[in-house]
Design a protein around this motif. Structure first.
Motif, PDB file in Angstrom:
ATOM      1  N   PHE A  86       0.850  -1.173   0.000  1.00 42.52           N
ATOM      2  CA  PHE A  86       0.000   0.000   0.000  1.00 42.52           C
ATOM      3  C   PHE A  86       0.894   1.234   0.000  1.00 42.52           C
ATOM      4  O   PHE A  86       2.070   1.158   0.342  1.00 42.52           O
ATOM      5  N   PRO A  87       0.352   2.373  -0.368  1.00 42.79           N
ATOM      6  CA  PRO A  87       1.172   3.584  -0.462  1.00 42.79           C
ATOM      7  C   PRO A  87       1.802   3.969   0.871  1.00 42.79           C
ATOM      8  O   PRO A  87       1.153   3.898   1.915  1.00 42.79           O
ATOM      9  N   LEU A  88       3.063   4.378   0.814  1.00 42.09           N
ATOM     10  CA  LEU A  88       3.773   4.818   2.018  1.00 42.09           C
ATOM     11  C   LEU A  88       3.494   6.303   2.211  1.00 42.09           C
ATOM     12  O   LEU A  88       4.310   7.162   1.911  1.00 42.09           O
ATOM     13  N   LEU A  89       2.298   6.592   2.721  1.00 37.14           N
ATOM     14  CA  LEU A  89       1.833   7.970   2.851  1.00 37.14           C
ATOM     15  C   LEU A  89       1.416   8.253   4.294  1.00 37.14           C
ATOM     16  O   LEU A  89       0.807   7.401   4.942  1.00 37.14           O
ATOM     17  N   VAL A 202       5.389   3.842  11.719  1.00 37.18           N
ATOM     18  CA  VAL A 202       4.941   2.797  12.641  1.00 37.18           C
ATOM     19  C   VAL A 202       4.717   1.498  11.870  1.00 37.18           C
ATOM     20  O   VAL A 202       4.557   1.503  10.650  1.00 37.18           O
ATOM     21  N   GLU A 203       4.706   0.398  12.587  1.00 35.45           N
ATOM     22  CA  GLU A 203       4.375  -0.889  11.988  1.00 35.45           C
ATOM     23  C   GLU A 203       2.879  -0.944  11.686  1.00 35.45           C
ATOM     24  O   GLU A 203       2.101  -0.209  12.281  1.00 35.45           O
ATOM     25  N   THR A 204       2.491  -1.810  10.783  1.00 39.63           N
ATOM     26  CA  THR A 204       1.070  -2.119  10.637  1.00 39.63           C
ATOM     27  C   THR A 204       0.925  -3.624  10.440  1.00 39.63           C
ATOM     28  O   THR A 204       1.585  -4.196   9.575  1.00 39.63           O
ATOM     29  N   ARG A 219       0.163  13.945  15.998  1.00 45.23           N
ATOM     30  CA  ARG A 219       1.183  13.484  15.064  1.00 45.23           C
ATOM     31  C   ARG A 219       0.516  12.593  14.021  1.00 45.23           C
ATOM     32  O   ARG A 219      -0.496  11.960  14.301  1.00 45.23           O
ATOM     33  N   LYS A 220       1.095  12.531  12.835  1.00 48.94           N
ATOM     34  CA  LYS A 220       0.592  11.656  11.790  1.00 48.94           C
ATOM     35  C   LYS A 220       1.325  10.316  11.828  1.00 48.94           C
ATOM     36  O   LYS A 220       2.448  10.227  12.335  1.00 48.94           O
ATOM     37  N   ALA A 221       0.692   9.296  11.278  1.00 50.04           N
ATOM     38  CA  ALA A 221       1.297   7.972  11.209  1.00 50.04           C
ATOM     39  C   ALA A 221       1.591   7.622   9.761  1.00 50.04           C
ATOM     40  O   ALA A 221       0.764   7.860   8.877  1.00 50.04           O
ATOM     41  N   LEU A 222       2.756   7.071   9.515  1.00 56.12           N
ATOM     42  CA  LEU A 222       3.074   6.510   8.211  1.00 56.12           C
ATOM     43  C   LEU A 222       3.313   5.023   8.427  1.00 56.12           C
ATOM     44  O   LEU A 222       4.303   4.623   9.039  1.00 56.12           O
ATOM     45  N   GLU A 223       2.386   4.216   7.959  1.00 55.94           N
ATOM     46  CA  GLU A 223       2.416   2.785   8.257  1.00 55.94           C
ATOM     47  C   GLU A 223       3.347   2.047   7.301  1.00 55.94           C
ATOM     48  O   GLU A 223       3.272   2.221   6.080  1.00 55.94           O
ATOM     49  N   ILE A 224       4.206   1.224   7.890  1.00 58.56           N
ATOM     50  CA  ILE A 224       5.186   0.440   7.138  1.00 58.56           C
ATOM     51  C   ILE A 224       4.746  -1.018   7.129  1.00 58.56           C
ATOM     52  O   ILE A 224       4.399  -1.567   8.187  1.00 58.56           O
ATOM     53  N   GLY A 231       9.110  -9.010  10.897  1.00 58.36           N
ATOM     54  CA  GLY A 231       8.899  -7.689  11.457  1.00 58.36           C
ATOM     55  C   GLY A 231       8.799  -6.619  10.384  1.00 58.36           C
ATOM     56  O   GLY A 231       8.465  -6.883   9.223  1.00 58.36           O
ATOM     57  N   ILE A 232       9.104  -5.398  10.770  1.00 64.27           N
ATOM     58  CA  ILE A 232       8.925  -4.254   9.887  1.00 64.27           C
ATOM     59  C   ILE A 232       9.813  -4.381   8.650  1.00 64.27           C
ATOM     60  O   ILE A 232      10.952  -4.862   8.725  1.00 64.27           O
TER      61      ILE A 232
END
Length: 472
Positions: A86-89, A202-204, A219-224, A231-232
């Motif tokens: 998914f997009p890294l946004l 952050v992880e997802t 703060r915003k989250a950018l899910e990896i 893991g990540i």
């Protein structure tokens, strides 16, 4: 909700499979965004998100006014094949109402508690701990009554530092700051290295408590993408580091909640090197570290030569949640974090520090942890077998490496939020997977607690859950 989650992920994956499968060759031009939007029946913006993801995976090259072309993708895949793309946004976090809605029923004593992640009381040494607490308050009444030094009780921080003697880079006693649980440590870390409006990687899926902290602190989250074995995804993480998309990264390397994985020592070292190379603070939540079944598992902080890792931990999961005793090792960020601690809560309660110093000095805590690991390993194994037997065919569970939570994947896109409502009506508390992401993900997962020994009541509850899932 299924369409919301799978829309761009499915299209991205289909295009990715075609490219890697040879349907499109290196240098070949892909159909236009307008053409693909017609083919898939979606908006041009959705196709643009797909292209941005494939570009971040280094599978395509977007050339303004020329089109989109397949790159040389002979290099290893960016992430394991079973990780969703998914997009890294960055995204705004808006989960507080959902989280509180799903958490509140836990306080009701009559419920079968399969939702909150915590070892059961019956496997914890409650009487010994309380007896020790009474003893230290009798022997040190003035210390228990008074404020503790802001740096913490010396005998306690000394024991914490000794735990790191086998680290390649041990933690110095003077680097430790005692906190009111792990969440205060994480909050202080975020306030130290980020500002309002910043983005944090952050992880997802990721622990909903950290997502809630990001929301409250604006703060915003950018899910990896995060894999249940490794893991990540370090390749994806390096991309966002390289592009300077984030101000910090928040991860759990040992017995991660909710996936339960433990990163290899090699990957932990690579993670720390990445953070150091790109000068990105790495906030490590190691609250489940003491419960890794194999034992003596080092955190990423153990390899932190440059002081880029802010290490956060507590005894809430491994011994006693009620004492709210945690600690943080901030590395190069020590001075600022100490200032924030002093204006936040000044110091941490005295009696819990006196108690843990005694339990650690006597060797009791180390012995308890060994026993706890064995019990949790057995319980999770038995609970996995029970869930797979009771739930619909196609249910997926990867046995955890530590802790006591199971990440249960439901077949046929079953919505775990519907299952939550039905289960609660029958006196069973679970946690839907949707709150473990800031985006529209994981709705077809749920997290179950395996912290209690299986008895007839628990088996019956799991069987009921399975029956409900089959009827949704």
């Amino acid at each position: 909700m299924a369409d919301e989650r799978f829309l761009y992920e499915n299209i991205s994956q289909r295009l990715r499979n075609q490219i890697l499968g040879g349907s499109y060759h290196v240098g070949e031009k892909l159909p236009s965004m307008r053409r693909l939007s017609q083919v898939f029946g979606v908006s041009i913006n959705t196709i643009m998100l797909c292209f941005r993801q494939l570009e971040s995976d280094e599978l395509i090259d977007i050339r303004p006014r020329s089109g989109v072309f397949v790159t040389n993708h002979s290099l290893p895949k960016i992430c394991p094949s079973n990780v969703a793309h998914f997009p890294l946004l960055p995204v705004e976090v808006s989960l507080s109402e959902d989280i509180f809605h799903y958490m509140e029923p836990h306080i009701e004593e009559h419920l079968v508690r399969l939702g909150i992640a915590l070892p059961a009381r019956e496997i914890m040494p409650i009487e010994h701990v309380l007896r020790t607490m009474r003893g230290v308050t009798r022997r040190q009444p003035l210390d228990a009554w008074d404020y503790m030094h802001p740096h913490g009780y010396t005998k306690f921080t000394s024991q914490l530092a000794k735990r790191s003697l086998n680290y390649p880079v041990p933690i110095a006693q003077e680097d430790l700051i005692v906190t009111n649980g792990c969440m205060e440590a994480i909050e202080l870390a975020l306030r130290t290295v980020t500002q309002r409006g910043d983005t944090v990687a952050v992880e997802t899926p990721s622990y909903y408590g950290t997502l809630l902290a990001l929301e409250v602190m604006q703060r915003k989250a950018l899910e990896i993408p995060t894999d249940y074995r490794n893991g990540i995804c370090l390749d994806a993480l390096e991309q966002v580091f390289k592009r300077q998309q984030v101000s910090a990264c928040l991860v759990s390397c040992n017995a991660q909640n909710p996936l339960g994985f433990t990163m290899s020592e090699d990957r932990k070292q690579k993670l720390v090197k990445l953070a150091t190379r790109y000068n990105i603070p790495l906030i490590e939540n190691d609250i489940w570290g003491d419960t890794v079944y194999a034992g003596d598992c080092l955190p990423a902080k153990a390899y932190d030569e440059a002081g880029m890792v802010i290490y956060c931990n507590s005894f809430s999961k491994s011994l006693m949640p009620g004492i709210r005793l945690g600690w943080v090792a901030p590395g190069r960020f020590h001075h600022r974090l100490r200032e924030l601690k002093q204006i936040s809560s000044i110091t941490t309660a005295s009696t819990p520090q006196l108690l843990m110093a005694r339990l650690m000095e006597s060797g009791f805590y180390a012995q308890h942890v060994q026993q706890l690991r064995q019990k949790l390993a057995v319980q999770t194994q038995e609970t996995v077998a029970t869930v797979l037997k009771a739930f619909p065919e196609g249910t997926r569970i990867e046995p955890p490496t530590g802790g006591c939570v199971l990440w249960v994947g439901l077949p046929d896109q079953i919505d775990s939020r519907l299952l939550f409502d039905q289960a609660l009506a029958k006196g069973i508390h679970i946690f839907p997977g949707s709150v473990f992401s800031a985006g529209p993900r994981h709705f077809d997962y749920l997290r179950l607690n395996a912290g209690a020994p299986l008895d007839d009541k628990l088996r019956s509850a799991i069987t009921q859950l399975g029956d409900m899932a089959k009827r949704i």
